[in-house]
Design a protein around this motif. Structure first.
Motif, PDB file in Angstrom:
ATOM      1  N   LEU A   1       0.832  -1.202   0.000  1.00  0.00           N
ATOM      2  CA  LEU A   1       0.000   0.000   0.000  1.00  0.00           C
ATOM      3  C   LEU A   1       0.874   1.263   0.000  1.00  0.00           C
ATOM      4  O   LEU A   1       0.634   2.213  -0.750  1.00  0.00           O
ATOM      5  CB  LEU A   1      -0.918  -0.024   1.228  1.00  0.00           C
ATOM      6  CG  LEU A   1      -1.897   1.143   1.390  1.00  0.00           C
ATOM      7  CD1 LEU A   1      -2.827   1.227   0.197  1.00  0.00           C
ATOM      8  CD2 LEU A   1      -2.698   0.997   2.685  1.00  0.00           C
ATOM      9  N   LEU A   2       1.912   1.217   0.818  1.00  0.00           N
ATOM     10  CA  LEU A   2       2.810   2.374   0.904  1.00  0.00           C
ATOM     11  C   LEU A   2       3.534   2.596  -0.429  1.00  0.00           C
ATOM     12  O   LEU A   2       3.704   3.733  -0.879  1.00  0.00           O
ATOM     13  CB  LEU A   2       3.830   2.163   2.037  1.00  0.00           C
ATOM     14  CG  LEU A   2       4.430   3.432   2.596  1.00  0.00           C
ATOM     15  CD1 LEU A   2       3.442   4.109   3.524  1.00  0.00           C
ATOM     16  CD2 LEU A   2       5.725   3.152   3.334  1.00  0.00           C
TER      17      LEU A   2
ATOM     18  N   GLY B   1       3.996   5.755  -5.648  1.00  0.00           N
ATOM     19  CA  GLY B   1       4.058   5.675  -7.104  1.00  0.00           C
ATOM     20  C   GLY B   1       5.040   4.631  -7.589  1.00  0.00           C
ATOM     21  O   GLY B   1       5.422   4.620  -8.747  1.00  0.00           O
ATOM     22  N   LEU B   2       5.455   3.728  -6.679  1.00  0.00           N
ATOM     23  CA  LEU B   2       6.440   2.715  -7.042  1.00  0.00           C
ATOM     24  C   LEU B   2       5.780   1.428  -7.510  1.00  0.00           C
ATOM     25  O   LEU B   2       6.439   0.541  -8.020  1.00  0.00           O
ATOM     26  CB  LEU B   2       7.336   2.405  -5.830  1.00  0.00           C
ATOM     27  CG  LEU B   2       8.392   3.454  -5.502  1.00  0.00           C
ATOM     28  CD1 LEU B   2       8.930   3.243  -4.097  1.00  0.00           C
ATOM     29  CD2 LEU B   2       9.524   3.397  -6.516  1.00  0.00           C
ATOM     30  N   ARG B   3       4.462   1.320  -7.294  1.00  0.00           N
ATOM     31  CA  ARG B   3       3.789   0.086  -7.661  1.00  0.00           C
ATOM     32  C   ARG B   3       2.382   0.428  -8.131  1.00  0.00           C
ATOM     33  O   ARG B   3       1.772   1.367  -7.610  1.00  0.00           O
ATOM     34  CB  ARG B   3       3.730  -0.827  -6.436  1.00  0.00           C
ATOM     35  CG  ARG B   3       3.804  -2.286  -6.788  1.00  0.00           C
ATOM     36  CD  ARG B   3       3.819  -3.128  -5.543  1.00  0.00           C
ATOM     37  NE  ARG B   3       5.132  -3.271  -4.947  1.00  0.00           N
ATOM     38  CZ  ARG B   3       5.349  -4.016  -3.865  1.00  0.00           C
ATOM     39  NH1 ARG B   3       4.351  -4.631  -3.265  1.00  0.00           N
ATOM     40  NH2 ARG B   3       6.564  -4.131  -3.368  1.00  0.00           N
TER      41      ARG B   3
ATOM     42  N   THR C   1       3.745   7.806 -11.176  1.00  0.00           N
ATOM     43  CA  THR C   1       5.173   7.495 -11.058  1.00  0.00           C
ATOM     44  C   THR C   1       5.727   8.217  -9.832  1.00  0.00           C
ATOM     45  O   THR C   1       5.128   9.183  -9.363  1.00  0.00           O
ATOM     46  CB  THR C   1       5.965   7.990 -12.301  1.00  0.00           C
ATOM     47  OG1 THR C   1       5.609   9.355 -12.519  1.00  0.00           O
ATOM     48  CG2 THR C   1       5.636   7.171 -13.532  1.00  0.00           C
ATOM     49  N   PRO C   2       6.869   7.746  -9.306  1.00  0.00           N
ATOM     50  CA  PRO C   2       7.429   8.418  -8.131  1.00  0.00           C
ATOM     51  C   PRO C   2       7.710   9.891  -8.402  1.00  0.00           C
ATOM     52  O   PRO C   2       8.194  10.241  -9.477  1.00  0.00           O
ATOM     53  CB  PRO C   2       8.741   7.661  -7.886  1.00  0.00           C
ATOM     54  CG  PRO C   2       8.553   6.349  -8.539  1.00  0.00           C
ATOM     55  CD  PRO C   2       7.670   6.596  -9.717  1.00  0.00           C
ATOM     56  N   ASP C   3       7.369  10.726  -7.463  1.00  0.00           N
ATOM     57  CA  ASP C   3       7.658  12.152  -7.586  1.00  0.00           C
ATOM     58  C   ASP C   3       8.087  12.667  -6.211  1.00  0.00           C
ATOM     59  O   ASP C   3       7.249  12.936  -5.351  1.00  0.00           O
ATOM     60  CB  ASP C   3       6.414  12.899  -8.073  1.00  0.00           C
ATOM     61  CG  ASP C   3       6.703  14.390  -8.261  1.00  0.00           C
ATOM     62  OD1 ASP C   3       7.806  14.841  -7.871  1.00  0.00           O
ATOM     63  OD2 ASP C   3       5.824  15.093  -8.792  1.00  0.00           O
ATOM     64  N   PRO C   4       9.388  12.773  -5.981  1.00  0.00           N
ATOM     65  CA  PRO C   4       9.880  13.135  -4.648  1.00  0.00           C
ATOM     66  C   PRO C   4       9.544  14.562  -4.228  1.00  0.00           C
ATOM     67  O   PRO C   4       9.748  14.922  -3.076  1.00  0.00           O
ATOM     68  CB  PRO C   4      11.396  12.933  -4.761  1.00  0.00           C
ATOM     69  CG  PRO C   4      11.685  13.002  -6.211  1.00  0.00           C
ATOM     70  CD  PRO C   4      10.467  12.519  -6.928  1.00  0.00           C
ATOM     71  N   THR C   5       9.005  15.361  -5.154  1.00  0.00           N
ATOM     72  CA  THR C   5       8.577  16.695  -4.726  1.00  0.00           C
ATOM     73  C   THR C   5       7.175  16.631  -4.103  1.00  0.00           C
ATOM     74  O   THR C   5       6.741  17.568  -3.448  1.00  0.00           O
ATOM     75  CB  THR C   5       8.539  17.693  -5.909  1.00  0.00           C
ATOM     76  OG1 THR C   5       7.628  17.205  -6.885  1.00  0.00           O
ATOM     77  CG2 THR C   5       9.910  17.867  -6.519  1.00  0.00           C
ATOM     78  N   ARG C   6       6.469  15.526  -4.349  1.00  0.00           N
ATOM     79  CA  ARG C   6       5.133  15.371  -3.765  1.00  0.00           C
ATOM     80  C   ARG C   6       5.145  14.385  -2.604  1.00  0.00           C
ATOM     81  O   ARG C   6       4.435  14.580  -1.615  1.00  0.00           O
ATOM     82  CB  ARG C   6       4.150  14.878  -4.834  1.00  0.00           C
ATOM     83  CG  ARG C   6       3.935  15.888  -5.957  1.00  0.00           C
ATOM     84  CD  ARG C   6       3.155  15.269  -7.088  1.00  0.00           C
ATOM     85  NE  ARG C   6       1.795  14.923  -6.682  1.00  0.00           N
ATOM     86  CZ  ARG C   6       1.041  14.037  -7.341  1.00  0.00           C
ATOM     87  NH1 ARG C   6       1.515  13.418  -8.391  1.00  0.00           N
ATOM     88  NH2 ARG C   6      -0.183  13.790  -6.926  1.00  0.00           N
TER      89      ARG C   6
END
Lengths: 268, 270
Positions: A64-65, A70-72, A88-93
């Motif tokens: 779930l995490l 956005g990794l799965r 997709t992963p977005d480290p700013t969010r």
């Protein structure tokens, strides 16, 4: 799910919702079988809250995490971060802190914290400035030139937190970040995390096995069932803030902890 | 009452061996034909320095190109074999078996194909050094902690960035171990090839002088090869230390780092 009503405060406006999960399910293929991993997950996380998810091993809480990060991908349902999906992963969010220190051993502490910034081509000077600020925030000023193997387990996780926060994301996801630490360090780190959280006002979603840790840290605890993972309880932790170690000895703390334990026990 | 340090003992053994090399032949304990005194060898080496120097240059040139072939090909193929699952299951068993074959038996074929000049030596030694470089690169790429890649993805790394910023640095220590071995094997390959069939090079000098029973010159050539190998080892270790800083410091200063960190007040909580 009746426990949702315990979330006593008036329903927050939509813009105040940091994470919204609606009817999320996930089925994965194992050979020719379809294994249901997550089933009908509903969560509504208001901005600035400290959320803890507990549940037995293999209940899908890490999955779930990872979906929130956005990794799965997930099979069905909606997952929104501030109203927008996270394909997709977005480290700013969304920042992520993993269980094992996932710091890169070939980079110094500062370079590790700068890593996500350097991926996006942030100028070196600004990178350094922001990384230094994060390092002070997590209480490791002066350790910037060290390599990860020169740091203790707790210090490594501080660096991981700094790295997760360096892009200033509104949401920080933490997957059992202190599980590998000894009990003493774990308590200290929990306390430290609350300090960092209160100064940054992030929304935190934190996964743990430790019920004590859950009650000590959380505003709200979500309890998950064994596979397929469902939300079987949602508990508002009414303990005042700032939390202190002494609270762990109080009746309220014990009752909350007991309630979570009963939920997990009966779900087996 | 403390035991002498290992470094001291090692040096003492080395000095002792060198002394024996000088003393034993002089006392005629061993015949000069088997082992000429060190001083005689050095005199020959000095007086014929142009011959030995010239031969060493030829060997060096061949070794250099062989190392380029071994490393270039080894890293490329190793990265592919280690990184692509289908290639791995297809090729890795084959390469592992090939590595066990004494490749030197193929050398006569190389001379038939490429002549007895430098080409046959370069290709043979390059192939000889290729295997350890390829296999350790494949291993280095394969054993990368998936957690590193997951973390990089969570920070928004593209596929290219995952390769350049994570996979390459993470596999460097293993790759370097292979490079050192591959380079050493390339030197062996060149020298052995020169000893077998050649008209130049330091290995050729060993064979030539052995057939005319000129022991001092045989030993002088051996000494030159020894020097070459030691220089290569020292240079590759130095390069490794520079490139893989985090690993070498890990081995040497992990215990030493502790008191430093506990002495800093801000570390108390962690």
């Amino acid at each position: 799910m009746a426990a949702v009503s315990m979330n006593g405060s008036a329903r927050a406006p939509a813009s105040d919702i940091a994470l919204e999960v609606r009817g999320l399910s996930h089925v994965y293929e194992a050979g020719d079988r379809a294994v249901p991993a997550l089933q009908d997950i509903d969560m509504s996380v208001r901005a600035g809250r400290f959320i803890v998810i507990v549940g037995p091993s293999g209940c899908g809480k890490t999955s779930l995490l990872m979906m929130m990060a956005g990794l799965r991908a997930h099979s069905a349902g909606t997952l929104l971060c501030q109203g927008r999906p996270i394909p997709t992963p977005d480290p700013t969010r969304v920042g992520v802190v993993f269980q094992e220190a996932s710091l890169f051993p070939w980079l110094t502490t500062l370079d590790n914290i700068e890593f996500p910034l350097s991926l996006r081509g942030v100028p070196a000077e600004e990178r350094r400035r922001r990384a230094e600020a994060m390092l002070s925030l997590v209480g490791l000023k002066g350790f910037g030139a060290r390599y990860p193997h020169e740091l203790s387990g707790g210090m490594k996780q501080r660096v991981s937190i700094a790295r997760g926060l360096v892009q200033d994301p509104p949401v920080l996801l933490m997957d059992e970040p202190f599980a590998a630490l000894d009990e003493q360090t774990r308590m200290t780190m929990g306390h430290e995390l609350l300090r960092i959280w209160s100064t940054t006002s992030k929304t935190v979603v934190f996964i743990t096995h430790s019920l004590t840790e859950a009650v000590y840290l959380a505003d709200e605890v979500y309890v998950m069932s064994p596979r397929p993972g469902r939300i079987i309880d949602h508990i508002e932790i009414t303990l005042p803030r700032p939390r202190t170690y002494e609270m762990m000895a109080t009746d309220v703390f014990g009752r909350l902890r007991e309630r979570i334990w009963q939920q997990i026990r009966h779900a087996q | 009452m403390t035991a002498p340090s290992p470094i001291l003992v090692r040096r003492a053994i080395l000095v002792g061996l060198i002394a024996l090399w000088e003393i034993l032949p002089r006392l005629q304990v061993v015949p000069e034909l088997f082992l000429p005194a060190l001083s005689k060898v050095l005199v020959v080496l000095a007086s014929d320095w142009q011959v030995f120097g010239g031969a060493l240059l030829v060997t060096l040139y061949e070794v250099g190109l062989a190392i380029v072939i071994a490393c270039g090909l080894g890293i490329t193929v190793g990265a592919l074999v280690g990184g692509v699952a289908s290639l791995r299951s297809l090729l890795l068993p084959v390469f592992s078996s090939l590595y066990a074959i004494p490749i030197v038996i193929l050398y006569p074929l190389f001379t038939a194909w490429l002549g007895i000049g430098p080409q046959s030596k370069i290709v043979f030694a390059g192939l000889y050094g290729f295997f350890p470089v390829m296999l350790s690169t494949a291993a280095g790429v394969r054993v990368i902690d998936p957690q590193f890649l997951l973390a990089a993805r969570s920070m928004g790394a593209t596929l290219t960035q995952q390769v350049t910023r994570v996979i390459i640095p993470a596999s460097l220590p293993t790759v370097f171990a292979g490079l050192r071995l591959g380079g050493a094997l390339a030197i062996i390959g060149v020298v052995v090839a020169e000893m077998l069939t050649a008209s130049a090079g330091i290995g050729y000098l060993v064979t030539l002088n052995r057939t005319i029973l000129d022991s001092p010159r045989v030993y002088a050539a051996i000494l030159a090869i020894l020097l070459l190998s030691i220089l290569y080892d020292v240079a590759s270790r130095a390069l490794e230390r520079r490139v893989v800083v985090w690993q070498s410091t890990g081995r040497q200063s992990a215990p030493a780092a502790r008191p430093v960190s506990t002495a800093t007040p801000q570390a108390t909580a962690a």
